[in-house]
Structure formats: structure tokens, C-alpha cells
Design an enzyme around this catalytic site. Sequence first.
Site, PDB file in Angstrom:
ATOM      1  N   LYS A   1       0.802  -1.219   0.000  1.00 31.64           N
ATOM      2  CA  LYS A   1       0.000   0.000   0.000  1.00 31.64           C
ATOM      3  C   LYS A   1       0.842   1.280   0.000  1.00 31.64           C
ATOM      4  O   LYS A   1       0.314   2.365  -0.244  1.00 31.64           O
ATOM      5  CB  LYS A   1      -0.946  -0.001   1.199  1.00 31.64           C
ATOM      6  CG  LYS A   1      -1.987  -1.112   1.171  1.00 31.64           C
ATOM      7  CD  LYS A   1      -2.980  -0.923   0.047  1.00 31.64           C
ATOM      8  CE  LYS A   1      -4.137  -1.910   0.153  1.00 31.64           C
ATOM      9  NZ  LYS A   1      -5.187  -1.668  -0.847  1.00 31.64           N
TER      10      LYS A   1
ATOM     11  N   SER B   1      -3.330 -12.304   3.794  1.00 33.99           N
ATOM     12  CA  SER B   1      -3.617 -12.218   2.361  1.00 33.99           C
ATOM     13  C   SER B   1      -2.481 -12.810   1.530  1.00 33.99           C
ATOM     14  O   SER B   1      -2.722 -13.348   0.441  1.00 33.99           O
ATOM     15  CB  SER B   1      -3.899 -10.775   1.941  1.00 33.99           C
ATOM     16  OG  SER B   1      -2.865  -9.907   2.330  1.00 33.99           O
TER      17      SER B   1
END
Length: 319
Positions: free
Chosen positions: A44, A277
Site C-alpha cells: 500500500k 492475504s
Amino acid sequence: MDDVKASILSAIGNTPMVRLNRTGCRNIEIYVKLEYYNPSFSIKDRIAIGMIEDAERKGIINKGDTVIEKTSGNTGTGLAIACAVKGYHFVTVMSAGNSMEKAQMLKALGAEVVLVPQQPGEDTDTVSRKDNEAVERKTDELTEKLQAYRPNQYINPVNYLVHEYTTGSEIIKQTDGNIDAFVAYIGTGGTFVGISSALKKFRKDIKCYPVEPESAQFLAGKPVITTRHKIQGGGHAVKPPYWDESLVDGYLSVTDDEAINVARYLAAKEGLFTGYSGGANVAAAMKLDDSMKRGSIVVTILPDTGLKYLSSDLYKFDD
């Protein structure tokens, strides 16, 4: 002095790629892109600096302004670093269901952290759709109250464009274009849409597979059993605003146990310490083994580090 970065922001991107060697797959080779090499240990960082610099170019924010974002933690840490370097006050709003390491890291990076209590009846160490909606309401309220700029990763096109022009391009270069399939867990959708766009423009026959929790296969058009799963950052049974179905060659799903077990395997057998994830991505990639030709190359992402989940079930072991 060519190797000296002007600031930590210049260290974002150009992350390494590693081949997995002990998956037991017969037909496919799995390559993972190590996004925890970014400054805040997450993929991110790429969209965080992209959204801030886009707002600067448009004259939306100036030094000293307040930036606010709803996040599961990783976009928040990326924005915290960008705001610290560039001189903005940063407020992050997140569910108490996310791992506490993320909140602690945000505070250390100078962010103001607003934790939204989980909704009645929702499980700890998970962020359900109800929890996510509560965080959204709180973010809207604070954005207006503080007169803050909200990049809003969920609807900001920079989210996927950054991945198309950086992450996707890096993958093509690192593999010399020798890639047969790409797999990515769906949160905001930016990683999948951006990278898949780059890959499809490079070669249309590259197969791209989004990944969802088995209990919430919303995009795949299956009944949603529950959004109470442990794979943080996504699986909230919501269609991303910029979702592009033309990029999808099929859907994959994983259970909590599959994500956890594969994350633990990656750490113990491959030396790759990732989060939920990351485990989900590799677990899903492994499911392509029976359907692909021998020697096929499947690329996926390890979005963040396992260090952000030490207080969760992911790395709790029975002694």
C-alpha cells in the site's frame, strides 16, 4: 552518492521477486513479489504516495493540511509515512478487529489513530462487512468535522493506475514477460485491476484470477455465507467501483485455514514471513496446479509482513 535516496519515499517500489521451491506443485512454478520490502512493509506504500502526490499536483492539499483515510492498516501506514515526510497531519480510521500491531505502528509514525469498536456480535480478529460499514460512517463524519482531505483508496483511480504503471510493469520486467497467470486477493481491487491491466496489455493470453474468501464469494456470483473471516483487508462482499470484469479469467477462493496454513508454510519452509492475504494468494495460486501445463509460471503478491499479525491467530502456535 548515487545510491543515497533523497527521502524514504524514494525507496518505494522495485521490490524483489522470489520463486517458491517447496510447494509440492507438479505443473506450475509460483513466483511471489515481496511487497513487504516497501518502507512500511506493505504494497500500500505505492498507492499512498501516488494519491498524495496526485492531490498535490491538483492543488487539493498544502503543507499543514489534514489527511484522513479509512484503512485496515496498511494504506494507513503508507499514508502516515508520506504525510510525515511531506508535512501533513494524518488521521487514520480503522476497525478494532484489525491487528493491534498496525495501530501501534501508525501511532509510532505520527498518525492519529481512531479505532472504531466492532459491531455487536462480530468476532474478534476479523473485520466483517458490518464492521467495515461502521468504519466508513465514522470516516465520513470525521472528514466533514475536520475539513480533511480523504484520498479514499476505494474510489480513487490512482489506486489501480499506480499498480498498472509500477507493480505490473515490474512484474513483466522481472519475469522477462514469461508469465502465464496472475493471482491476487481482492480488497479495494486496485492491486488486481492495475496489475491485470498491465499484463493484459502486454499479452492478452495471460490468465488473471481474483481471490475471495470461500465464505464470501461475492464477485464470483455465489451466495455469501458470511463476511466473518480472518483474511484482513478484503472479502467484504462489495464490488470495487472500478472493477473490470473483462480482466477476469476465473475466480478462486480460499478458506481461513488454507490462508493460515500456507502463510505458516511460507515462513517455516521458504523463509518468507507474510500476513493472511499473502497466505491466501499463494494458497489460491497452488489451486491452479492441476489445470495448467507443466512449466507454467504463476505470479502472485505477498502484500505485507507477518510482523503485523503476531497478536492474531495467524502465528499462534500450541506449545
